[in-house]
Scaffold this motif. Structure first.
Motif, mmCIF file in Angstrom:
data_model
loop_
_atom_site.group_PDB
_atom_site.id
_atom_site.type_symbol
_atom_site.label_atom_id
_atom_site.label_comp_id
_atom_site.label_asym_id
_atom_site.label_seq_id
_atom_site.Cartn_x
_atom_site.Cartn_y
_atom_site.Cartn_z
ATOM 1 N N THR A 1 0.829 -1.203 0.000
ATOM 2 C CA THR A 1 0.000 0.000 0.000
ATOM 3 C C THR A 1 0.865 1.256 0.000
ATOM 4 O OG1 THR A 1 -0.143 -0.125 2.414
ATOM 5 C CG2 THR A 1 -1.949 -1.100 1.155
ATOM 6 N N VAL A 2 0.351 2.278 -0.659
ATOM 7 C CA VAL A 2 1.067 3.551 -0.719
ATOM 8 C C VAL A 2 0.082 4.672 -0.379
ATOM 9 C CG1 VAL A 2 0.706 3.630 -3.234
ATOM 10 C CG2 VAL A 2 2.427 5.093 -2.185
ATOM 11 N N GLY A 3 0.432 5.466 0.622
ATOM 12 C CA GLY A 3 -0.458 6.513 1.099
ATOM 13 C C GLY A 3 0.111 7.903 0.882
ATOM 14 N N PRO A 4 -0.656 8.940 1.208
ATOM 15 C CA PRO A 4 -0.153 10.309 1.100
ATOM 16 C C PRO A 4 1.106 10.503 1.934
ATOM 17 C CG PRO A 4 -2.507 10.292 1.582
ATOM 18 C CD PRO A 4 -2.024 8.893 1.738
ATOM 19 N N SER A 5 1.180 9.774 3.047
ATOM 20 C CA SER A 5 2.341 9.752 3.932
ATOM 21 C C SER A 5 2.339 8.382 4.583
ATOM 22 C CB SER A 5 2.229 10.860 4.991
ATOM 23 O OG SER A 5 1.183 10.555 5.895
ATOM 24 N N LEU A 6 3.129 8.214 5.615
ATOM 25 C CA LEU A 6 3.129 6.942 6.344
ATOM 26 C C LEU A 6 2.114 6.934 7.489
ATOM 27 C CD1 LEU A 6 6.951 6.128 6.460
ATOM 28 C CD2 LEU A 6 5.215 5.223 4.910
ATOM 29 N N GLU A 7 1.336 8.013 7.588
ATOM 30 C CA GLU A 7 0.300 8.078 8.617
ATOM 31 C C GLU A 7 -0.877 7.182 8.237
ATOM 32 O OE1 GLU A 7 0.417 9.777 11.598
ATOM 33 O OE2 GLU A 7 2.526 9.951 10.988
ATOM 34 N N PRO A 8 -1.577 6.612 9.223
ATOM 35 C CA PRO A 8 -2.715 5.731 8.919
ATOM 36 C C PRO A 8 -3.811 6.472 8.160
ATOM 37 C CG PRO A 8 -2.093 5.574 11.239
ATOM 38 C CD PRO A 8 -1.349 6.739 10.679
ATOM 39 N N ALA B 1 5.224 5.897 1.369
ATOM 40 C CA ALA B 1 4.659 7.223 1.094
ATOM 41 C C ALA B 1 4.682 7.472 -0.413
ATOM 42 C CB ALA B 1 5.455 8.302 1.811
ATOM 43 N N LEU B 2 3.669 8.136 -0.922
ATOM 44 C CA LEU B 2 3.526 8.359 -2.359
ATOM 45 C C LEU B 2 4.761 9.026 -2.961
ATOM 46 C CD1 LEU B 2 1.465 8.094 -4.709
ATOM 47 C CD2 LEU B 2 0.767 10.435 -4.192
ATOM 48 N N ALA B 3 5.348 9.968 -2.257
ATOM 49 C CA ALA B 3 6.514 10.683 -2.785
ATOM 50 C C ALA B 3 7.700 9.755 -3.035
ATOM 51 C CB ALA B 3 6.917 11.802 -1.818
ATOM 52 N N ASP B 4 7.723 8.611 -2.349
ATOM 53 C CA ASP B 4 8.839 7.679 -2.485
ATOM 54 C C ASP B 4 8.579 6.575 -3.505
ATOM 55 O OD1 ASP B 4 10.292 9.025 -0.515
ATOM 56 O OD2 ASP B 4 9.271 7.913 1.089
ATOM 57 N N LEU B 5 7.391 6.576 -4.122
ATOM 58 C CA LEU B 5 7.046 5.546 -5.097
ATOM 59 C C LEU B 5 7.597 5.911 -6.468
ATOM 60 C CD1 LEU B 5 5.498 2.996 -5.947
ATOM 61 C CD2 LEU B 5 3.473 4.459 -6.274
ATOM 62 N N ARG B 6 8.345 4.978 -7.070
ATOM 63 C CA ARG B 6 8.903 5.194 -8.406
ATOM 64 C C ARG B 6 8.327 4.150 -9.363
ATOM 65 N NH1 ARG B 6 15.187 5.010 -8.295
ATOM 66 N NH2 ARG B 6 14.666 2.846 -7.762
ATOM 67 N N VAL C 1 -4.796 15.293 -6.060
ATOM 68 C CA VAL C 1 -3.901 15.686 -7.158
ATOM 69 C C VAL C 1 -2.574 14.920 -7.136
ATOM 70 C CG1 VAL C 1 -2.552 17.591 -8.114
ATOM 71 C CG2 VAL C 1 -4.957 17.933 -7.515
ATOM 72 N N PRO C 2 -1.933 14.711 -5.976
ATOM 73 C CA PRO C 2 -0.677 13.946 -5.992
ATOM 74 C C PRO C 2 -0.845 12.531 -6.544
ATOM 75 C CG PRO C 2 -0.905 15.128 -3.922
ATOM 76 C CD PRO C 2 -2.210 15.259 -4.623
ATOM 77 N N PHE C 3 -2.029 11.950 -6.368
ATOM 78 C CA PHE C 3 -2.249 10.594 -6.873
ATOM 79 C C PHE C 3 -2.439 10.587 -8.386
ATOM 80 C CE2 PHE C 3 -3.201 10.193 -2.389
ATOM 81 C CZ PHE C 3 -2.540 9.016 -2.073
ATOM 82 N N THR C 4 -3.144 11.585 -8.921
ATOM 83 C CA THR C 4 -3.280 11.646 -10.375
ATOM 84 C C THR C 4 -1.950 12.029 -11.019
ATOM 85 O OG1 THR C 4 -4.132 13.919 -10.251
ATOM 86 C CG2 THR C 4 -5.740 12.142 -10.310
ATOM 87 N N ALA C 5 -1.173 12.831 -10.338
ATOM 88 C CA ALA C 5 0.162 13.176 -10.848
ATOM 89 C C ALA C 5 1.041 11.933 -10.902
ATOM 90 C CB ALA C 5 0.801 14.250 -9.977
ATOM 91 N N LYS C 6 0.924 11.089 -9.870
ATOM 92 C CA LYS C 6 1.703 9.849 -9.864
ATOM 93 C C LYS C 6 1.214 8.910 -10.954
ATOM 94 C CE LYS C 6 4.486 9.203 -7.321
ATOM 95 N NZ LYS C 6 5.977 9.359 -7.361
ATOM 96 N N ALA C 7 -0.087 8.881 -11.200
ATOM 97 C CA ALA C 7 -0.625 8.059 -12.285
ATOM 98 C C ALA C 7 -0.056 8.509 -13.628
ATOM 99 C CB ALA C 7 -2.151 8.137 -12.299
ATOM 100 N N ARG C 8 0.027 9.819 -13.833
ATOM 101 C CA ARG C 8 0.618 10.346 -15.067
ATOM 102 C C ARG C 8 2.077 9.907 -15.197
ATOM 103 N NH1 ARG C 8 -0.816 14.391 -18.328
ATOM 104 N NH2 ARG C 8 -2.346 15.222 -16.836
#
Length: 207
Positions: A45-52, A66-71, A92-99
Motif C-alpha cells: 500500500t502507498v499513502g499520502p504519507s506513512l500516517e494511517p 509514502a507516495l513521494a517515495d514511489l517510483r 492531485v498527488p495521486f493523479t500526478a503519480k498516475a501520469r
C-alpha cells in the motif's frame, strides 16, 4: 532453489478509500493459487504519507510506502480505488503519480471515483475508458467523452478503468494485464466469480 524475485503491485490508499472495489484483485494477485508463476507478485500500500488512513468501511490502514517515495521503475502496477477525495486538491498527488506511471509505460488501474480524478487530470482525453456512467465524467467537464465506452471495464494501452459495480471485471482486467493466469484459468476464474457459475470452481480445482 533460487528465491523468486517478487514484483510489487502498489495499491494507493487514502481516507474514504472504497474497500470493496479492489478486494478480488488484491487477494488473487497476492495469493499464489492457480497462478501461472506462483509468488511472482506481492501487494503493498502507498499513502499520502506513512500516517494511517481510514477507509470508507472504517478500517485503518498503515501504508507501506509514502507516495513521494514511489517510483514507476519499482512497481508492476498502480491501483487506484474509488474515494470521495477525487475532485479535491488532496487527490492531485495521486493523479500526478498516475501520469508519471503512464509516461513511464507502467500500468495504472482505476475504478469508480478514481476515474473521475484521472478525467480531471486529462488522462482520459486520449484513451478509451469507462467509469460509473458517462454522465458522471461529463459532469466534470473533461475532454475524453468521445472515447467513453459503456462497459464494466476497459483497457487501453497501460490504463485500466472500471465502474464501481464491476470489481470482478476490474480484477480480471488487472490479471490479464499482469499475466497472472493462463488464459483458460482466467476464464474459469471469471466463470466462478463473474458469471457465478459453480462449474468454474471445479475447473479451477482441476487446474
Amino acid at each position: 532453489m533460487n528465491e523468486i524475485t517478487k514484483a510489487t503491485v502498489h495499491v494507493a490508499v487514502y481516507d474514504t478509500f472504497s474497500d470493496w472495489e479492489i478486494g478480488f484483485a488484491t487477494a488473487h494477485v497476492n495469493g499464489p493459487l492457480w497462478q501461472k508463476n506462483p509468488g511472482r507478485y506481492e501487494v503493498k500500500t502507498v499513502g499520502p504519507s506513512l500516517e494511517p488512513i481510514t477507509t470508507a468501511g472504517g478500517l485503518r490502514i498503515l501504508p507501506d510506502l509514502a507516495l513521494a517515495d514511489l517510483r514507476p521503475e519499482d512497481s508492476a502496477m498502480l491501483v487506484l480505488a474509488g474515494n470521495d477525495l477525487f475532485p479535491t486538491e488532496a487527490y492531485v498527488p495521486f493523479t500526478a503519480k498516475a501520469r508519471e506511471f503512464l509516461d513511464a509505460g507502467v500500468p495504472v488501474a482505476a475504478i469508480c471515483g478514481a476515474t473521475g480524478g484521472l478525467a480531471l487530470a486529462g488522462l482520459l482525453d486520449d484513451r478509451e475508458h469507462t467509469s460509473n456512467a458517462a454522465e458522471f465524467l461529463n459532469s466534470l467537464g473533461y475532454g475524453g467523452a468521445h472515447l467513453y465506452r459503456d462497459e464494466p471495464a476497459v483497457t487501453d494501452r497501460d490504463l485500466i478503468t472500471a465502474a464501481a459495480n464491476a470489481p470482478v471485471d476490474f480484477a480480471r482486467a488487472i490479471f490479464e494485464r499482469l499475466d497472472v493466469y493462463e488464459p483458460h484459468v482466467l476464464d474459469s476464474w471469471y466463470k466462478l466469480y463473474g458469471a457465478k457459475d459453480p462449474a468454474g470452481f471445479y475447473e479451477l480445482m482441476s487446474a
